[in-house]
Design an enzyme around this catalytic site. Structure first.
Site, short mmCIF file in Angstrom:
data_model
loop_
_atom_site.label_atom_id
_atom_site.label_comp_id
_atom_site.label_asym_id
_atom_site.label_seq_id
_atom_site.Cartn_x
_atom_site.Cartn_y
_atom_site.Cartn_z
N ASN A 7 5.22 5.67 1.46
CA ASN A 7 3.97 5.08 0.96
C ASN A 7 4.32 3.73 0.36
O ASN A 7 4.85 3.63 -0.74
CB ASN A 7 3.38 6.02 -0.11
N ARG A 90 1.87 6.29 4.98
CA ARG A 90 0.49 6.22 4.49
C ARG A 90 -0.05 4.83 4.80
O ARG A 90 0.62 3.83 4.53
CB ARG A 90 0.47 6.43 2.99
N HIS A 179 -8.70 8.20 -0.40
CA HIS A 179 -8.09 9.47 -0.79
C HIS A 179 -8.33 10.53 0.30
O HIS A 179 -8.33 11.73 0.02
CB HIS A 179 -8.68 10.05 -2.10
N ARG A 240 -10.98 0.89 -13.08
CA ARG A 240 -12.08 0.42 -12.22
C ARG A 240 -13.42 0.88 -12.79
O ARG A 240 -13.53 2.01 -13.26
CB ARG A 240 -11.93 0.96 -10.80
N ILE A 331 -5.91 14.22 -13.40
CA ILE A 331 -6.88 14.74 -14.37
C ILE A 331 -7.44 16.08 -13.87
O ILE A 331 -7.51 17.06 -14.61
CB ILE A 331 -8.03 13.72 -14.60
N GLU A 383 -0.36 14.95 -0.95
CA GLU A 383 -0.60 14.00 0.15
C GLU A 383 0.64 13.84 1.03
O GLU A 383 0.53 13.67 2.24
CB GLU A 383 -1.06 12.66 -0.43
P1 ADP Z 1 -2.90 8.24 -9.32
O1 ADP Z 1 -4.32 7.97 -8.98
O2 ADP Z 1 -2.17 7.04 -9.87
O3 ADP Z 1 -2.12 9.01 -8.27
P2 ADP Z 1 -2.70 10.68 -10.87
O4 ADP Z 1 -3.33 11.58 -9.88
O5 ADP Z 1 -1.26 10.88 -11.16
O6 ADP Z 1 -2.99 9.17 -10.60
O7 ADP Z 1 -3.51 10.86 -12.25
C1 ADP Z 1 -3.23 10.12 -13.37
C2 ADP Z 1 -4.20 10.56 -14.48
O8 ADP Z 1 -3.98 11.95 -14.75
C3 ADP Z 1 -3.99 9.81 -15.80
O9 ADP Z 1 -5.24 9.48 -16.37
C4 ADP Z 1 -3.32 10.87 -16.65
O10 ADP Z 1 -3.57 10.70 -18.01
C5 ADP Z 1 -3.96 12.13 -16.14
N1 ADP Z 1 -3.17 13.29 -16.56
C6 ADP Z 1 -1.93 13.64 -16.19
N2 ADP Z 1 -1.52 14.74 -16.87
C7 ADP Z 1 -2.53 15.08 -17.70
C8 ADP Z 1 -2.74 16.11 -18.67
N3 ADP Z 1 -1.80 17.01 -18.92
N4 ADP Z 1 -3.93 16.16 -19.31
C9 ADP Z 1 -4.88 15.24 -19.08
N5 ADP Z 1 -4.75 14.24 -18.19
C10 ADP Z 1 -3.59 14.16 -17.50
#
Ligand code: ADP
Length: 398
Positions: A7, A90, A179, A240, A331, A383
């Site tokens: 990626n 990707r 996505h 965003r 999240i 992914e």
């Molecule tokens: P990306 O879009 O960069 O791939 P991710 O899927 O890794 O992002 O998601 C990142 C988000 O997930 C951040 O907002 C992070 O705070 C949130 N996150 C990761 N672990 C937790 C957790 N334990 N509780 C709440 N939010 C989390």
């Protein structure tokens, strides 16, 4: 078969070497700060992470370092590059040209280049990764897996904007969605895991990470999604804005004496949860601040949960029902509070959440109660595995 999944971003590159038979990750990591200085993170399965600072003026040096690390005498995951059977890349934007993954050929690269305008930051970086791999590993089959492909099944009523039709005809201005690899993987897994009928299923996937999008998937096909021509549309995200009144752009531009690129920079990098809270784009920081009484952080979290519920409600209408709502990504997979709050708006669908199940992490889990009319689940996205599977299917002619 061993598949190297790549990626490639403009200054970074994530990789995984996956054995497609066992679906085991043999090694993974990333290169950061390409073109600035250079840092390689490499982790062989079952071993600690190794970090090497080394100059990476271009992606070529970066990929060469990854290949050297993978075949290193002591810590390599394989003995030689001949053990890499295929490479899966990707690719962010496939426009209307790619409704599924494709073997990389000269014609295919030319078609991807025609989509570069639609993703000027991402597609050229993806193509650099492809060209460097062709140079360093000639003869190894390569496959492109597109973020947009899964959404190509959307009907015109979902992908057309209320703009002069000429913009679509001349410039292909329409909803594409992103996505897609995640939405495809998670929706398929949901049908399997929840025992739904693949021929008659209505699934809503909420991919909530730094970038977030929701999609409506009917009988395995995407019928609508929240991201648009670019990933800026839809839900509020880390930095965003998601949906706003487009007239705000002119209004703020005048007030702040800004030009269009400056406004776009605000919408992409300084808005969203970060802009609204003034605290952070990271949900963990935001919830900590909200718990500590910061009202701006509380509002930012509330906006996200409310928007999730509104889009989900819209997609229930779009599909005239829903069998399952699935949460995924950073999240979606980890934040039980966001899931519970978003679902609290959906009581009219007969949804009830099981608090104990909602506290679980890291596995496929149903978080609704047994009597809930709609199943709600958490399914970790993967992914890289989805790219690996598509790559194997294409190179083995399946
Ligand atoms: P990306 O879009 O960069 O791939 P991710 O899927 O890794 O992002 O998601 C990142 C988000 O997930 C951040 O907002 C992070 O705070 C949130 N996150 C990761 N672990 C937790 C957790 N334990 N509780 C709440 N939010 C989390």
């Amino acid at each position: 078969m061993n598949v190297l999944v790549i990626n490639c971003g403009s200054s970074s590159l994530k990789y995984q070497l996956i054995n497609s038979d066992s679906e085991e990750v043999l090694a993974k990591g990333l290169c950061e700060r390409i073109g600035i200085d250079g840092r390689l993170v490499y982790q062989k399965e079952g071993c600690d992470k190794e970090i090497t600072e080394a100059p990476m003026p271009t992606h070529k040096e970066a990929i060469q370092m990854v290949l050297d690390a993978l075949t290193n005498d002591k810590t390599g995951a394989i003995k030689s590059l001949s053990e890499v059977d295929a490479i899966g890349h990707r690719i962010v934007h496939g426009g209307e040209k790619f409704a599924k993954s494709a073997i990389i050929t000269d014609e295919m690269i030319a078609a991807v280049e025609e989509c570069n305008d639609l993703a000027p930051l991402h597609n050229p970086a993806n193509l650099i990764g492809i060209r460097v791999c062709q140079e360093l590993m000639p003869g190894v089959p390569q496959v492109g897996v597109f973020d947009t492909a899964f959404h190509q099944t959307m009907p015109p009523k979902a992908y057309l904007y209320g703009l002069p039709l000429d913009y679509y005809k001349k410039y292909k201005v329409r909803r594409y969605g992103f996505h897609g690899t995640s939405h495809s993987y998670v929706s398929k897994r949901a049908v399997e895991f929840l025992g739904l009928n693949p021929e008659d299923s209505k699934v809503i996937v909420c991919h909530l990470g730094n970038g977030s999008s929701i999609s409506a998937v009917r009988n395995g096909k995407c019928v609508d999604t929240t991201m648009g021509l670019t990933p800026l549309e839809g839900l509020i995200m880390g930095t965003r804005s998601g949906n706003i009144d487009p007239a705000i752009m002119e209004y703020v531009a005048k007030k702040e004496n800004m030009d269009l690129p400056a406004i776009m920079n605000v919408l992409n990098k300084k808005s969203g949860l970060q802009g609204l809270s003034g605290v952070s784009s990271d949900m963990r920081d935001l919830e900590a601040a909200a718990d500590g009484g910061n009202e701006d952080a509380q509002h930012a979290v509330e906006v996200l949960c409310y928007e999730i519920a509104k889009f989900v409600g819209g997609y229930v209408a779009a599909m005239n029902g829903v069998d399952a709502i699935v949460f995924t990504a950073g999240i979606g997979e980890n934040d039980g509070r966001v899931r519970k709050t978003a679902c609290s708006y959906l009581g009219y669908l007969g949804i009830t959440i099981d608090d104990e199940a909602n506290g679980k992490r890291g596995e496929d889990v149903v978080i609704s109660t047994a009597d809930s009319k709609v199943k709600v689940a958490v399914i970790p996205t993967n992914e890289e595995l989805a790219i690996c599977r598509d790559t194997v299917a294409l190179v083995s002619g399946k």
